[in-house]
Design a protein around this motif. Structure first.
Motif, PDB file in Angstrom:
ATOM      1  N   ALA A  29       0.819  -1.219   0.000  1.00  0.00           N
ATOM      2  CA  ALA A  29       0.000   0.000   0.000  1.00  0.00           C
ATOM      3  C   ALA A  29       0.846   1.259   0.000  1.00  0.00           C
ATOM      4  O   ALA A  29       0.456   2.276  -0.589  1.00  0.00           O
ATOM      5  CB  ALA A  29      -0.936   0.000   1.202  1.00  0.00           C
ATOM      6  N   GLN A  81      -7.417  -5.449   2.294  1.00  0.00           N
ATOM      7  CA  GLN A  81      -6.353  -4.483   1.983  1.00  0.00           C
ATOM      8  C   GLN A  81      -6.903  -3.056   1.992  1.00  0.00           C
ATOM      9  O   GLN A  81      -6.269  -2.148   2.521  1.00  0.00           O
ATOM     10  CB  GLN A  81      -5.780  -4.796   0.595  1.00  0.00           C
ATOM     11  CG  GLN A  81      -4.737  -3.807   0.086  1.00  0.00           C
ATOM     12  CD  GLN A  81      -3.346  -4.128   0.590  1.00  0.00           C
ATOM     13  OE1 GLN A  81      -2.876  -5.243   0.454  1.00  0.00           O
ATOM     14  NE2 GLN A  81      -2.669  -3.139   1.148  1.00  0.00           N
ATOM     15  N   ASP A  82      -8.094  -2.863   1.428  1.00  0.00           N
ATOM     16  CA  ASP A  82      -8.687  -1.521   1.385  1.00  0.00           C
ATOM     17  C   ASP A  82      -9.010  -1.004   2.779  1.00  0.00           C
ATOM     18  O   ASP A  82      -8.817   0.185   3.066  1.00  0.00           O
ATOM     19  CB  ASP A  82      -9.962  -1.527   0.531  1.00  0.00           C
ATOM     20  CG  ASP A  82      -9.656  -1.581  -0.958  1.00  0.00           C
ATOM     21  OD1 ASP A  82      -8.496  -1.285  -1.335  1.00  0.00           O
ATOM     22  OD2 ASP A  82     -10.568  -1.915  -1.740  1.00  0.00           O
ATOM     23  N   GLU A  83      -9.508  -1.873   3.654  1.00  0.00           N
ATOM     24  CA  GLU A  83      -9.810  -1.456   5.027  1.00  0.00           C
ATOM     25  C   GLU A  83      -8.545  -1.026   5.754  1.00  0.00           C
ATOM     26  O   GLU A  83      -8.532  -0.010   6.458  1.00  0.00           O
ATOM     27  CB  GLU A  83     -10.489  -2.600   5.785  1.00  0.00           C
ATOM     28  CG  GLU A  83     -11.926  -2.851   5.340  1.00  0.00           C
ATOM     29  CD  GLU A  83     -12.513  -4.104   5.966  1.00  0.00           C
ATOM     30  OE1 GLU A  83     -13.743  -4.141   6.142  1.00  0.00           O
ATOM     31  OE2 GLU A  83     -11.741  -5.040   6.283  1.00  0.00           O
ATOM     32  N   ARG A 141      -5.756   0.057   4.372  1.00  0.00           N
ATOM     33  CA  ARG A 141      -5.259   1.297   3.761  1.00  0.00           C
ATOM     34  C   ARG A 141      -6.041   2.508   4.278  1.00  0.00           C
ATOM     35  O   ARG A 141      -5.453   3.546   4.585  1.00  0.00           O
ATOM     36  CB  ARG A 141      -5.357   1.221   2.238  1.00  0.00           C
ATOM     37  CG  ARG A 141      -4.753   2.443   1.526  1.00  0.00           C
ATOM     38  CD  ARG A 141      -4.983   2.417   0.043  1.00  0.00           C
ATOM     39  NE  ARG A 141      -4.247   1.350  -0.615  1.00  0.00           N
ATOM     40  CZ  ARG A 141      -4.795   0.260  -1.148  1.00  0.00           C
ATOM     41  NH1 ARG A 141      -6.116   0.093  -1.101  1.00  0.00           N
ATOM     42  NH2 ARG A 141      -4.063  -0.644  -1.740  1.00  0.00           N
ATOM     43  N   ARG A 142      -7.359   2.384   4.380  1.00  0.00           N
ATOM     44  CA  ARG A 142      -8.186   3.502   4.857  1.00  0.00           C
ATOM     45  C   ARG A 142      -7.844   3.874   6.295  1.00  0.00           C
ATOM     46  O   ARG A 142      -7.770   5.062   6.641  1.00  0.00           O
ATOM     47  CB  ARG A 142      -9.671   3.159   4.741  1.00  0.00           C
ATOM     48  CG  ARG A 142     -10.227   3.266   3.326  1.00  0.00           C
ATOM     49  CD  ARG A 142     -11.745   3.331   3.351  1.00  0.00           C
ATOM     50  NE  ARG A 142     -12.334   2.143   3.922  1.00  0.00           N
ATOM     51  CZ  ARG A 142     -12.662   1.057   3.223  1.00  0.00           C
ATOM     52  NH1 ARG A 142     -12.429   1.017   1.918  1.00  0.00           N
ATOM     53  NH2 ARG A 142     -13.210   0.014   3.818  1.00  0.00           N
TER      54      ARG A 142
END
Length: 210
Positions: free
Chosen positions: A24, A110-112, A114-115
């Protein structure tokens, strides 16, 4: 590029986190398996972000919350992301006393991840900007005691954004006003070493983040 410390007593979890964070943010996180190791590293190096579990099987008395508490007592205000499958609401409420803190429940995407990291880094940038503007005003004030207040703010800035050259530039100004030119020059040297673009710093400059 950010400097990240991953703290978890399960090696496969550390490996997963290191891989996801490095993908990320194109960084190389350092990983450790215990709170004691993490504290030793934090005493030697400055990190932009720390992730930690709450429960550690190898030491029930030294858990994630105690780790965060000891960081803050050391004057280390690095943002911490708690990543755990077992954290209770009481755990989270207790940890949030030591802001900046956020929580991510396992399993996660992965998105969680990164956020959550993005939110903590933005919070750090906003806090840094606020301390910077306050310190600038105090440095250029003629009121007794304001220079001491400015120094306290700058020391906090060192803790929350260790890779920035700006606290060194500010500390150099403070030291010059106190007549300590030799130490001021050392801080300028440290600032230039961190200032990859050699932009220098002027009052009112915008803060850049990774």
């Amino acid at each position: 590029m950010i400097d990240v410390l991953v703290v978890d007593d399960e090696k496969h979890v550390r490996n997963l986190l290191v891989r996801m964070i490095s993908n990320a943010y194109e960084c190389n996180p350092i990983e450790v398996g215990s709170v004691e190791e993490a504290l030793q590293l934090c005493d030697k190096y400055k990190f932009d972000l720390i992730t930690t579990d709450i429960k550690f099987q190898n030491d029930e008395n030294l858990d994630g919350i105690e780790f965060i508490k000891r960081l803050r007592l050391r004057g280390i205000f690095t943002p911490v992301l708690i990543i755990s499958a077992y954290a209770t609401p009481e755990d989270i409420a207790q940890a949030c006393k030591y802001s900046p803190i956020d929580y991510l429940s396992k399993p996660f995407t992965q998105d969680e991840l990164r956020r959550k990291i993005k939110g903590l880094l933005e919070h750090t940038k906003d806090s840094f900007e606020r301390y910077l503007r306050e310190a600038e005003g105090l440095i250029h004030s003629n009121f007794p005691g304001d220079l001491d207040k400015a120094e306290q703010l700058v020391r906090t800035m060192f803790s929350i954004m260790p890779s920035s050259p700006i606290p060194h530039y500010l500390m150099a100004e403070i030291l010059e006003k106190r007549g300590n030119s030799e130490l001021a020059e050392r801080h300028r040297g440290a600032a230039k070493a961190l200032d990859a673009n050699m932009k220098g710093y002027r009052k009112g400059d915008e803060i850049e983040s990774d």
